[in-house]
Design an enzyme around this catalytic site. Sequence first.
Site, PDB file in Angstrom:
ATOM      1  N   SER A 191       0.852  -1.188   0.000  1.00 20.38           N
ATOM      2  CA  SER A 191       0.000   0.000   0.000  1.00 20.38           C
ATOM      3  C   SER A 191       0.887   1.237   0.000  1.00 20.38           C
ATOM      4  O   SER A 191       2.012   1.220   0.490  1.00 20.38           O
ATOM      5  CB  SER A 191      -0.919   0.003   1.213  1.00 20.38           C
ATOM      6  N   GLY A 192       0.379   2.302  -0.582  1.00 16.01           N
ATOM      7  CA  GLY A 192       1.172   3.535  -0.651  1.00 16.01           C
ATOM      8  C   GLY A 192       1.770   3.744  -2.029  1.00 16.01           C
ATOM      9  O   GLY A 192       2.311   4.790  -2.330  1.00 16.01           O
ATOM     10  N   CYS A 193       1.673   2.718  -2.876  1.00 15.48           N
ATOM     11  CA  CYS A 193       2.163   2.881  -4.247  1.00 15.48           C
ATOM     12  C   CYS A 193       0.969   3.222  -5.137  1.00 15.48           C
ATOM     13  O   CYS A 193      -0.073   2.599  -5.024  1.00 15.48           O
ATOM     14  CB  CYS A 193       2.781   1.584  -4.757  1.00 15.48           C
ATOM     15  N   GLN A 194       1.146   4.209  -6.032  1.00 16.88           N
ATOM     16  CA  GLN A 194       0.029   4.557  -6.919  1.00 16.88           C
ATOM     17  C   GLN A 194      -0.128   3.545  -8.029  1.00 16.88           C
ATOM     18  O   GLN A 194      -1.223   3.298  -8.511  1.00 16.88           O
ATOM     19  CB  GLN A 194       0.234   5.958  -7.486  1.00 16.88           C
ATOM     20  N   SER A 195       0.992   2.968  -8.446  1.00 16.26           N
ATOM     21  CA  SER A 195       0.874   1.823  -9.343  1.00 16.26           C
ATOM     22  C   SER A 195       0.940   0.600  -8.423  1.00 16.26           C
ATOM     23  O   SER A 195       1.428   0.684  -7.312  1.00 16.26           O
ATOM     24  CB  SER A 195       2.003   1.828 -10.357  1.00 16.26           C
TER      25      SER A 195
END
Lengths: 405, 143
Positions: free
Chosen positions: B49-53
């Site tokens: 979590s925390g990644c846009q991709s």
Amino acid sequence: MFPIEKIRADFPILQTKVYNKPLVYFDNAATTQKPKQVIQAISTYYEKENCNIHRGVHFLSVKATEAYEEARCAIRDFIGAKHAHEIIFTRGTTEAINLVAYSFGKKYISAGDEVITSVMEHHSNFVPWQQMCLEQKATLKFIPLLEDGSLDIPAFRNLISEKTRLVAITHISNVLGTINPIEKIIAIAHEKDIPVLVDGAQSVAHTTVDVQSLDADFYCFSGHKMYAPMGIGVLYGKEHWLEEMPPYQMGGEMIKEVFFTHTTFNELPFKFEAGTPNVEGVLGLHTAIRYMLDTGMDRIEGYEQELLDYATQRLLGIEGLKIYGTAKHKASLISFLMHGIHPYDAGMIIDKLGVAVRTGHHCAMPLMEYLHIPGTIRASFAFYNTKEEIDRLVEAVVTAKEMLL
Amino acid sequence: MTISEIEAEIVSEFSLFEDWMDKYNYLIELGKSLPVIDPKYKTEQYIISGCQSQVWLHAEYREGKVVYTADSDAIITKGIVSLLIRVLANQSPKDIVEANLDFIDTIGLREHLSPTRSNGLNSMIKQMKLYAVVFQQKYGERS
């Protein structure tokens, strides 16, 4: 001839270089740049006019109050409202919608009722309704889309029931660019006496809006997307709704008399403007409106349509590129994807080539889910952009494609 | 090779590139060559979590070392993950937990990422280290 050189000279930030390349700013749907007239209005206010309004009897306070209320009248005229007190200053579209969701919701929506919105909404015209409906045990219903990204109007008719209390719909989609037939939507809703709130965040800077001829019950927009400062926005509401709705926030300015046991509230518009207002924002907004009117809304709209047509044609020349949102009536923004390329990858490379575009879900995650895509690359134009800049975008997209495939 | 030796190697590779487009090209190549992750790990449970991709990361403990596999739907992100794996894979949990990963700032990676991507990078590092912490606790001091 559209005075593009003169206009560009008014926007200091357009002279900026990023990564040693002249900036191409195509993220206007997120926020527009500000002309020097607006920047100047803010400094002049703090250099010569700053003070709290509606309170003092001294010279500055009277002057600032006058300027603030003149701005309200200018906005009334700009959107064709009947009364200046139907113009409520807010922090932006988001706060305007939250105000109505809270205040209208509290008074008129109860268990079992229904609110209609669409699948193309920005989160700010989605989450307030969703949460209000959860709280009031009401149901939120969604107007679906047609293949070209326009609203399915027959489906909308079918969603309306005896339980429908409000329709909340965007004027222009911030992702697809679709210009919704809100006049028609409002007319359909009004057949059953259902009020309509319009999210005008993407429209007021790009087309003429007349809330009376649209017959909108509520119309919301943000200053920062129309060449004005951030942190200022407007809620227009028909007088009778605003009269009947309870206040949203409590505090100074919104009161008439305060006793130890109870309070009586101020009249419109002050009832909905608790606390010290954003005077610099209001004056900046007034200046921005003047700037747009001087340029001419029809000319702005015509020029931006030219940019849209040119960009659409050039981008479609790139093999494997798909545009999301192909409705007949579209505002000057384009969302697209390239086959086999993640929008974030493309966005990063396009950025390195000096072109500012937006990538991602554009605060419309339900729409992305509906379209089954992770996000898009979005280029959104303003009247200070040029065809040469669109050529730079096309070059950057081609480079990104070559690197990534 | 130790973690710092691999970091030094990456720093010297990146010093050969003149501008960031070349660096991106290299990251893209790395992304394309990242070994594929077992499809059974490409589930919600393994998403960082925390990644846009989307990034999927899996780790296992083999003979005192941590073995990572990962994937992403975005190729540049995949290239970045591949750099992290190159540095941290097949190292002991203790070394992974203690790694400073200075190479990220030395090659200027962070400043060339948008804040959201930079947060994503932090999340990746955090998750890789978390695996190491868990293995360290599970298999004790010999790791």
